[in-house]
Design a protein around this motif. Sequence first.
Motif, mmCIF file in Angstrom:
data_model
loop_
_atom_site.group_PDB
_atom_site.id
_atom_site.type_symbol
_atom_site.label_atom_id
_atom_site.label_comp_id
_atom_site.label_asym_id
_atom_site.label_seq_id
_atom_site.Cartn_x
_atom_site.Cartn_y
_atom_site.Cartn_z
ATOM 1 N N ILE A 43 0.862 -1.184 0.000
ATOM 2 C CA ILE A 43 0.000 0.000 0.000
ATOM 3 C C ILE A 43 0.896 1.231 0.000
ATOM 4 C CG2 ILE A 43 -0.340 0.015 2.497
ATOM 5 C CD1 ILE A 43 -3.266 1.004 1.751
ATOM 6 N N VAL A 44 0.601 2.158 -0.927
ATOM 7 C CA VAL A 44 1.445 3.325 -1.164
ATOM 8 C C VAL A 44 0.579 4.577 -1.185
ATOM 9 C CG1 VAL A 44 2.883 4.446 -2.920
ATOM 10 C CG2 VAL A 44 3.176 2.041 -2.454
ATOM 11 N N VAL A 45 1.144 5.677 -0.685
ATOM 12 C CA VAL A 45 0.486 6.983 -0.748
ATOM 13 C C VAL A 45 1.366 7.897 -1.597
ATOM 14 C CG1 VAL A 45 -0.249 8.978 0.595
ATOM 15 C CG2 VAL A 45 -0.549 6.691 1.524
ATOM 16 N N VAL A 46 0.765 8.590 -2.565
ATOM 17 C CA VAL A 46 1.507 9.564 -3.366
ATOM 18 C C VAL A 46 0.892 10.935 -3.155
ATOM 19 C CG1 VAL A 46 2.186 7.915 -5.145
ATOM 20 C CG2 VAL A 46 0.148 9.271 -5.474
ATOM 21 N N GLY A 47 1.740 11.971 -3.182
ATOM 22 C CA GLY A 47 1.240 13.324 -3.022
ATOM 23 C C GLY A 47 2.272 14.340 -3.469
ATOM 24 N N ASP A 48 1.797 15.567 -3.703
ATOM 25 C CA ASP A 48 2.710 16.634 -4.113
ATOM 26 C C ASP A 48 3.097 17.528 -2.937
ATOM 27 O OD1 ASP A 48 0.423 18.104 -3.663
ATOM 28 O OD2 ASP A 48 0.525 19.223 -5.540
ATOM 29 N N GLU A 49 2.680 17.178 -1.737
ATOM 30 C CA GLU A 49 2.943 17.937 -0.509
ATOM 31 C C GLU A 49 2.385 19.356 -0.603
ATOM 32 O OE1 GLU A 49 7.119 17.546 0.295
ATOM 33 O OE2 GLU A 49 6.931 15.410 0.722
ATOM 34 N N ASN A 50 1.325 19.504 -1.382
ATOM 35 C CA ASN A 50 0.684 20.810 -1.525
ATOM 36 C C ASN A 50 -0.826 20.643 -1.690
ATOM 37 O OD1 ASN A 50 0.585 23.565 -1.643
ATOM 38 N ND2 ASN A 50 1.109 23.699 -3.806
ATOM 39 N N GLY A 51 -1.394 19.640 -1.028
ATOM 40 C CA GLY A 51 -2.834 19.463 -1.045
ATOM 41 C C GLY A 51 -3.358 18.361 -1.954
ATOM 42 N N VAL A 52 -2.506 17.750 -2.770
ATOM 43 C CA VAL A 52 -2.954 16.680 -3.660
ATOM 44 C C VAL A 52 -2.399 15.352 -3.153
ATOM 45 C CG1 VAL A 52 -2.845 15.746 -5.999
ATOM 46 C CG2 VAL A 52 -3.109 18.189 -5.650
ATOM 47 N N VAL A 53 -3.272 14.354 -3.030
ATOM 48 C CA VAL A 53 -2.852 13.060 -2.486
ATOM 49 C C VAL A 53 -3.719 11.948 -3.060
ATOM 50 C CG1 VAL A 53 -4.344 13.130 -0.453
ATOM 51 C CG2 VAL A 53 -2.190 11.913 -0.322
ATOM 52 N N GLY A 54 -3.151 10.739 -3.091
ATOM 53 C CA GLY A 54 -3.880 9.549 -3.521
ATOM 54 C C GLY A 54 -3.256 8.324 -2.901
ATOM 55 N N HIS A 55 -4.022 7.242 -2.824
ATOM 56 C CA HIS A 55 -3.484 6.001 -2.275
ATOM 57 C C HIS A 55 -3.780 4.856 -3.234
ATOM 58 C CE1 HIS A 55 -7.332 4.137 -0.972
ATOM 59 N NE2 HIS A 55 -7.720 5.388 -0.842
ATOM 60 N N GLY A 56 -2.935 3.821 -3.178
ATOM 61 C CA GLY A 56 -3.113 2.699 -4.080
ATOM 62 C C GLY A 56 -2.605 1.407 -3.486
ATOM 63 N N LEU A 57 -3.105 0.311 -4.021
ATOM 64 C CA LEU A 57 -2.740 -1.025 -3.575
ATOM 65 C C LEU A 57 -2.201 -1.797 -4.772
ATOM 66 C CD1 LEU A 57 -2.905 -3.263 -1.354
ATOM 67 C CD2 LEU A 57 -5.172 -3.775 -2.222
ATOM 68 N N GLY A 58 -1.081 -2.494 -4.569
ATOM 69 C CA GLY A 58 -0.500 -3.308 -5.625
ATOM 70 C C GLY A 58 -0.177 -4.690 -5.107
ATOM 71 N N LYS A 59 -0.393 -5.685 -5.940
ATOM 72 C CA LYS A 59 -0.104 -7.064 -5.542
ATOM 73 C C LYS A 59 0.726 -7.734 -6.620
ATOM 74 C CE LYS A 59 -4.594 -7.506 -3.300
ATOM 75 N NZ LYS A 59 -5.874 -8.246 -3.295
ATOM 76 N N SER A 60 1.702 -8.520 -6.177
ATOM 77 C CA SER A 60 2.558 -9.224 -7.119
ATOM 78 C C SER A 60 3.350 -10.301 -6.398
ATOM 79 C CB SER A 60 3.512 -8.247 -7.799
ATOM 80 O OG SER A 60 4.361 -8.934 -8.683
ATOM 81 N N LYS A 61 4.048 -11.123 -7.174
ATOM 82 C CA LYS A 61 4.926 -12.148 -6.605
ATOM 83 C C LYS A 61 6.221 -11.546 -6.085
ATOM 84 C CE LYS A 61 2.468 -15.838 -7.791
ATOM 85 N NZ LYS A 61 1.723 -16.530 -6.768
ATOM 86 N N GLU A 62 6.569 -10.329 -6.564
ATOM 87 C CA GLU A 62 7.791 -9.666 -6.123
ATOM 88 C C GLU A 62 7.467 -8.318 -5.494
ATOM 89 O OE1 GLU A 62 10.741 -9.450 -9.187
ATOM 90 O OE2 GLU A 62 10.208 -11.432 -9.953
#
Length: 174
Positions: A43-62
Motif C-alpha cells: 500500500i502506497v500513498v503519493v502526493g505533491d505535498e501541496n494538497g494533492v494526495v492519492g493512495h493505491g494497492l498493488g499485488k505481485s509475486k515480487e
Amino acid sequence: MYQKYKNIEQVKPGGLDLKDRLVGVQRVTKVTKGGRAFGFSAIVVVGDENGVVGHGLGKSKEVSEAISKAVEDAKKNLVRIPLQKGSIPHEQKGKYGGARVLLLPASAGTGVIAGGAIRAVLEAVGVHDVLSKNQGSSNPHNVVKAVFDALLQLRNVATVAKQRGISIDKVFNG
C-alpha cells in the motif's frame, strides 16, 4: 471511487511533482494443492505535498513489482485536500472498517503528531502541523482509508460560504 463525498476535486497526475511513500508491505500466502504460493501486497500513498494526495494497492509475486503497481494505482486516485496555513481547516473524524481516526488542527510549529500510516498520508498531503489519534484497528489498509475519509470531509471557509450562499464574513459572524 469517491462518489459519496461532495465537492471532491479529482486531479490528473500530469504536471505534478508527486512523491510516493510506502505505507506497508505484507507477505500473503495462497495455499494450493501443490503447497503454498507466496506473494506480496503493498500500500502506497503519493502526493505533491501541496494538497494533492492519492493512495493505491498493488499485488505481485515480487516486492518491487507490487510497489510499482501500487504507485500506478495511487496516481489514478488523486484528490485535492483543502489546507489552511500548513494545517487542516477544522477537527475531523474518519472511519473505515475497524479503523477510527481523529485529526485536529494545530498551531504553527507543532509538527505532525501522528504515527505510521497516518503520518505517511498527512506528510504526502503537505500538512505540517496536526494532532492525530488512531482509535481502533491499526491495520494499515484500513487506517489509510480512514484518514482519507476524514480528509475528504474537510471543507474550507470559501466552500462553506458558497454552499450556504452567503459571504465569507457571514460564515464567522453569522
